[in-house]
Design an enzyme around this catalytic site. Structure first.
Site, PDB file in Angstrom:
ATOM      1  N   ASP A   8     -32.225   9.372 -28.525  1.00 11.48           N
ATOM      2  CA  ASP A   8     -32.814   8.089 -28.104  1.00 11.48           C
ATOM      3  C   ASP A   8     -34.154   7.900 -28.828  1.00 11.48           C
ATOM      4  OD1 ASP A   8     -33.615   9.869 -25.143  1.00 11.48           O
ATOM      5  OD2 ASP A   8     -35.125   9.142 -26.554  1.00 11.48           O
ATOM      6  N   CYS A  32     -18.674   6.669 -46.803  1.00 12.90           N
ATOM      7  CA  CYS A  32     -19.614   6.691 -47.942  1.00 12.90           C
ATOM      8  C   CYS A  32     -21.051   6.926 -47.491  1.00 12.90           C
ATOM      9  CB  CYS A  32     -19.507   5.377 -48.734  1.00 12.90           C
ATOM     10  SG  CYS A  32     -20.248   3.956 -47.904  1.00 12.90           S
ATOM     11  N   CYS A  41     -17.342  -0.039 -48.488  1.00  8.11           N
ATOM     12  CA  CYS A  41     -16.066   0.624 -48.785  1.00  8.11           C
ATOM     13  C   CYS A  41     -15.011   0.379 -47.708  1.00  8.11           C
ATOM     14  CB  CYS A  41     -16.291   2.135 -48.943  1.00  8.11           C
ATOM     15  SG  CYS A  41     -16.505   2.980 -47.366  1.00  8.11           S
ATOM     16  N   THR A  87     -34.882  21.053 -21.555  1.00  8.71           N
ATOM     17  CA  THR A  87     -33.726  21.483 -22.327  1.00  8.71           C
ATOM     18  C   THR A  87     -33.126  22.749 -21.721  1.00  8.71           C
ATOM     19  OG1 THR A  87     -32.884  22.113 -24.517  1.00  8.71           O
ATOM     20  CG2 THR A  87     -35.167  22.742 -24.011  1.00  8.71           C
ATOM     21  N   ASN A 102     -39.311  22.369 -16.606  1.00  4.77           N
ATOM     22  CA  ASN A 102     -37.916  22.136 -16.246  1.00  4.77           C
ATOM     23  C   ASN A 102     -37.784  22.432 -14.746  1.00  4.77           C
ATOM     24  OD1 ASN A 102     -35.050  22.407 -15.965  1.00  4.77           O
ATOM     25  ND2 ASN A 102     -34.885  22.935 -18.127  1.00  4.77           N
ATOM     26  N   HIS A 143     -31.107  16.170 -34.075  1.00  4.12           N
ATOM     27  CA  HIS A 143     -29.705  15.783 -33.899  1.00  4.12           C
ATOM     28  C   HIS A 143     -29.476  14.304 -34.174  1.00  4.12           C
ATOM     29  CE1 HIS A 143     -29.360  19.509 -31.084  1.00  4.12           C
ATOM     30  NE2 HIS A 143     -29.254  19.832 -32.366  1.00  4.12           N
ATOM     31  N   GLN A 199     -35.277  23.613 -13.451  1.00  2.00           N
ATOM     32  CA  GLN A 199     -34.550  24.895 -13.433  1.00  2.00           C
ATOM     33  C   GLN A 199     -35.343  25.939 -14.216  1.00  2.00           C
ATOM     34  OE1 GLN A 199     -31.614  25.321 -11.919  1.00  2.00           O
ATOM     35  NE2 GLN A 199     -31.439  23.153 -11.334  1.00  2.00           N
TER      36      GLN A 199
HETATM   37  C1  BV8 Z   1     -24.097  23.732 -36.403  1.00  2.00           C
HETATM   38  C2  BV8 Z   1     -26.195  14.779 -30.784  1.00  2.00           C
HETATM   39  C3  BV8 Z   1     -23.605  24.769 -38.477  1.00  2.00           C
HETATM   40  C4  BV8 Z   1     -24.884  14.156 -30.395  1.00  2.00           C
HETATM   41  C5  BV8 Z   1     -25.977  17.117 -30.102  1.00  2.00           C
HETATM   42  C6  BV8 Z   1     -18.022  26.490 -33.343  1.00  2.00           C
HETATM   43  C7  BV8 Z   1     -17.922  25.630 -34.427  1.00  2.00           C
HETATM   44  C8  BV8 Z   1     -19.026  24.990 -34.962  1.00  2.00           C
HETATM   45  C9  BV8 Z   1     -20.264  25.215 -34.399  1.00  2.00           C
HETATM   46  C10 BV8 Z   1     -20.349  26.044 -33.307  1.00  2.00           C
HETATM   47  C11 BV8 Z   1     -19.253  26.694 -32.787  1.00  2.00           C
HETATM   48  N1  BV8 Z   1     -19.678  27.449 -31.718  1.00  2.00           N
HETATM   49  C12 BV8 Z   1     -21.011  27.289 -31.565  1.00  2.00           C
HETATM   50  C13 BV8 Z   1     -21.420  26.458 -32.524  1.00  2.00           C
HETATM   51  C14 BV8 Z   1     -22.751  26.003 -32.732  1.00  2.00           C
HETATM   52  C15 BV8 Z   1     -22.904  24.695 -31.959  1.00  2.00           C
HETATM   53  C16 BV8 Z   1     -23.405  25.059 -30.573  1.00  2.00           C
HETATM   54  O1  BV8 Z   1     -24.541  25.432 -30.435  1.00  2.00           O
HETATM   55  N2  BV8 Z   1     -22.530  24.960 -29.560  1.00  2.00           N
HETATM   56  C17 BV8 Z   1     -22.959  25.342 -28.232  1.00  2.00           C
HETATM   57  C18 BV8 Z   1     -22.281  24.463 -27.219  1.00  2.00           C
HETATM   58  C19 BV8 Z   1     -22.699  26.812 -28.032  1.00  2.00           C
HETATM   59  N3  BV8 Z   1     -23.872  23.930 -32.689  1.00  2.00           N
HETATM   60  C20 BV8 Z   1     -23.465  23.054 -33.599  1.00  2.00           C
HETATM   61  O2  BV8 Z   1     -22.319  22.738 -33.806  1.00  2.00           O
HETATM   62  C21 BV8 Z   1     -24.594  22.465 -34.432  1.00  2.00           C
HETATM   63  N4  BV8 Z   1     -24.263  22.561 -35.820  1.00  2.00           N
HETATM   64  O3  BV8 Z   1     -24.161  24.789 -35.846  1.00  2.00           O
HETATM   65  O4  BV8 Z   1     -23.811  23.595 -37.762  1.00  2.00           O
HETATM   66  C22 BV8 Z   1     -22.126  25.029 -38.412  1.00  2.00           C
HETATM   67  C23 BV8 Z   1     -21.270  24.095 -38.958  1.00  2.00           C
HETATM   68  C24 BV8 Z   1     -19.899  24.369 -38.952  1.00  2.00           C
HETATM   69  C25 BV8 Z   1     -19.401  25.549 -38.375  1.00  2.00           C
HETATM   70  C26 BV8 Z   1     -20.304  26.462 -37.796  1.00  2.00           C
HETATM   71  C27 BV8 Z   1     -21.666  26.195 -37.797  1.00  2.00           C
HETATM   72  C28 BV8 Z   1     -24.781  20.997 -34.095  1.00  2.00           C
HETATM   73  C29 BV8 Z   1     -25.275  20.872 -32.671  1.00  2.00           C
HETATM   74  C30 BV8 Z   1     -25.731  19.428 -32.420  1.00  2.00           C
HETATM   75  C31 BV8 Z   1     -24.769  18.736 -31.489  1.00  2.00           C
HETATM   76  N5  BV8 Z   1     -25.299  17.399 -31.178  1.00  2.00           N
HETATM   77  N6  BV8 Z   1     -26.498  15.896 -29.887  1.00  2.00           N
HETATM   78  C32 BV8 Z   1     -24.986  13.407 -29.096  1.00  2.00           C
HETATM   79  O5  BV8 Z   1     -26.082  13.309 -28.514  1.00  2.00           O
HETATM   80  O6  BV8 Z   1     -23.931  12.902 -28.669  1.00  2.00           O
HETATM   81  S1  BV8 Z   1     -26.263  18.334 -28.973  1.00  2.00           S
HETATM   82  C33 BV8 Z   1     -26.687  17.602 -27.507  1.00  2.00           C
HETATM   83  O7  BV8 Z   1     -26.438  18.558 -26.497  1.00  2.00           O
HETATM   84  C34 BV8 Z   1     -28.153  17.304 -27.383  1.00  2.00           C
HETATM   85  O8  BV8 Z   1     -28.699  16.831 -28.576  1.00  2.00           O
HETATM   86  C35 BV8 Z   1     -28.744  18.615 -26.963  1.00  2.00           C
HETATM   87  O9  BV8 Z   1     -29.041  19.421 -28.049  1.00  2.00           O
HETATM   88  C36 BV8 Z   1     -27.609  19.224 -26.227  1.00  2.00           C
HETATM   89  C37 BV8 Z   1     -27.852  19.045 -24.747  1.00  2.00           C
HETATM   90  O10 BV8 Z   1     -28.815  19.946 -24.460  1.00  2.00           O
HETATM   91  P1  BV8 Z   1     -30.129  19.492 -23.651  1.00  2.00           P
HETATM   92  O11 BV8 Z   1     -30.873  18.486 -24.420  1.00  2.00           O
HETATM   93  O12 BV8 Z   1     -30.805  20.746 -23.288  1.00  2.00           O
HETATM   94  O13 BV8 Z   1     -29.569  18.757 -22.377  1.00  2.00           O
HETATM   95  P2  BV8 Z   1     -28.822  19.437 -21.153  1.00  2.00           P
HETATM   96  O14 BV8 Z   1     -28.137  18.350 -20.431  1.00  2.00           O
HETATM   97  O15 BV8 Z   1     -28.057  20.619 -21.631  1.00  2.00           O
HETATM   98  O16 BV8 Z   1     -30.023  20.022 -20.259  1.00  2.00           O
HETATM   99  C38 BV8 Z   1     -30.958  19.159 -19.704  1.00  2.00           C
HETATM  100  C39 BV8 Z   1     -32.047  20.038 -19.142  1.00  2.00           C
HETATM  101  O17 BV8 Z   1     -33.062  19.194 -18.602  1.00  2.00           O
HETATM  102  C40 BV8 Z   1     -31.579  20.925 -18.005  1.00  2.00           C
HETATM  103  O18 BV8 Z   1     -32.104  22.234 -18.204  1.00  2.00           O
HETATM  104  C41 BV8 Z   1     -32.210  20.291 -16.751  1.00  2.00           C
HETATM  105  O19 BV8 Z   1     -32.562  21.267 -15.784  1.00  2.00           O
HETATM  106  C42 BV8 Z   1     -33.435  19.672 -17.339  1.00  2.00           C
HETATM  107  N7  BV8 Z   1     -33.939  18.500 -16.616  1.00  2.00           N
HETATM  108  C43 BV8 Z   1     -33.240  17.574 -15.921  1.00  2.00           C
HETATM  109  N8  BV8 Z   1     -34.095  16.645 -15.430  1.00  2.00           N
HETATM  110  C44 BV8 Z   1     -35.346  16.981 -15.849  1.00  2.00           C
HETATM  111  C45 BV8 Z   1     -35.250  18.161 -16.602  1.00  2.00           C
HETATM  112  N9  BV8 Z   1     -36.327  18.759 -17.153  1.00  2.00           N
HETATM  113  C46 BV8 Z   1     -37.532  18.186 -16.937  1.00  2.00           C
HETATM  114  N10 BV8 Z   1     -37.712  17.048 -16.227  1.00  2.00           N
HETATM  115  C47 BV8 Z   1     -36.646  16.429 -15.673  1.00  2.00           C
HETATM  116  N11 BV8 Z   1     -36.838  15.300 -14.958  1.00  2.00           N
HETATM  117 ZN    ZN Z   2     -18.708   2.966 -46.723  1.00  2.00          ZN
END
Ligand code: BV8
Ligand code: ZN
Length: 257
Positions: free
Chosen positions: A110, A136, A163, A201, A226, A125, A228
């Site tokens: 966002d 493209c 494209c 996070t 956080n 991200h 948590q």
């Molecule tokens: C990569 C954009 C190299 C999209 C996001 C198998 C194949 C390929 C890769 C992997 C694999 N296994 C593992 C991986 C690596 C993978 C990964 O890490 N998976 C995890 C699930 C294990 N990572 C990737 O794929 C990354 N790329 O590794 O490339 C590669 C390439 C090919 C092959 C191998 C490796 C890319 C990762 C990016 C994904 N895109 N976002 C979209 O938004 O739709 S990730 C998305 O989820 C967010 O951006 C963020 O990163 C994540 C969510 O996490 P949080 O932000 O922490 O949010 P969450 O809801 O989890 O937690 C919220 C927190 O806030 C909580 O703790 C809560 O208590 C707290 N909270 C709540 N309210 C409040 C608060 N805190 C304070 N105040 C409040 N009021």
């Molecule tokens: Zn295009």
């Protein structure tokens, strides 16, 4: 390991922030939660309840059903357009005026940090505001007015003027590499800071989740804001339990008046 209770703000932390020279703020979905943007682990409403965000946020899901994935992102873009930055975003923007050097790194797609006045945001991200052609990669600048909340439904993506390929959201999907420059800037800032605030996070997604550990290993103090409490890995790592929209403004008031 020592961890701080919810009240009052620990004087040690306030003093560290007051004398900090190089601060990193690393945010996740929790920093936008009080703006009404659901976090990744919140139950999603409407059509999306049947789908796992981890499954929708992949290139495979987009290739299999472009309309479902594009509709989901347009619905999310609409939520962001209708949301306002909250006190946590504003406190982070204000912090940049209070310390000599601040680097803001976000996992969020966002633009609430920018709308709160943060001058420079490293988006690890990507962003909902930067769609591009799936084939493209040309940027697509003619986004329509997004869906109404109750219209959360599948929506055929627009077509690239150059494209004819389908337009995709400008975010990094699971299995896709992070933008090289953003990641190296973020890692460098984490390794050179003396205080890192990790805000809203769950630290589950890599490589972004490495950032607090990089800072800790480089000798910085790391604070998790956080509701948590997070697992602590070292003597210089603390939990500041509570809502970011409450704890961050209180921390700035205590440190800078
Ligand atoms: C990569 C954009 C190299 C999209 C996001 C198998 C194949 C390929 C890769 C992997 C694999 N296994 C593992 C991986 C690596 C993978 C990964 O890490 N998976 C995890 C699930 C294990 N990572 C990737 O794929 C990354 N790329 O590794 O490339 C590669 C390439 C090919 C092959 C191998 C490796 C890319 C990762 C990016 C994904 N895109 N976002 C979209 O938004 O739709 S990730 C998305 O989820 C967010 O951006 C963020 O990163 C994540 C969510 O996490 P949080 O932000 O922490 O949010 P969450 O809801 O989890 O937690 C919220 C927190 O806030 C909580 O703790 C809560 O208590 C707290 N909270 C709540 N309210 C409040 C608060 N805190 C304070 N105040 C409040 N009021
Ligand atoms: Zn295009």
């Amino acid at each position: 390991m020592e961890s701080f209770d919810v009240d009052p703000l620990p004087e040690r932390l306030v003093a560290r922030l007051r004398r900090a020279q190089r601060v990193v703020v690393f945010t996740g979905a929790g920093v936008s939660a009080e703006s009404g943007i659901p976090t990744f682990r919140d139950a999603l409403t409407g059509l999306w309840q049947r789908f796992d965000p981890m499954a929708l946020a992949t290139p495979e899901a987009f290739e299999a059903d472009p309309a479902l994935v594009w509709g989901w992102y347009e619905w999310r873009r609409m939520q962001v357009l209708r949301a306002q930055p909250n006190p946590a975003h504003r406190a982070i923007a204000e912090l940049a005026n209070r310390v000599p050097q601040l680097t803001l790194i976000t996992q969020n797609v966002d633009d609430l940090h920018e709308r709160a006045g943060s001058p420079a945001v490293i988006h690890l991200h990507g962003s909902l505001q930067a769609p591009r052609c799936f084939h493209c990669a040309r940027p697509f600048a003619e986004l329509a007015e997004p869906l109404e909340p109750e219209q959360g439904r599948a929506l055929a993506p627009p077509r690239c003027r150059h494209c004819g390929g389908p337009v995709r959201p400008g975010v990094v999907w699971f299995g896709e590499c992070l933008p090289e420059r953003a990641l190296s800037e973020a890692f460098a800032a984490a390794e050179q800071c003396d205080l890192l605030l990790s805000v809203g996070t769950s630290g589950l997604v890599y490589p972004a989740a490495q950032i607090p550990a990089l800072a800790l290993r480089a000798g910085a103090c790391v604070v998790h804001v956080n509701p948590q409490p997070q697992a602590l890995g070292g003597a210089a790592e603390f939990n500041l339990a509570g809502l970011a929209g409450e704890r961050l403004p209180a921390l700035l008031r205590a440190a800078f008046g």
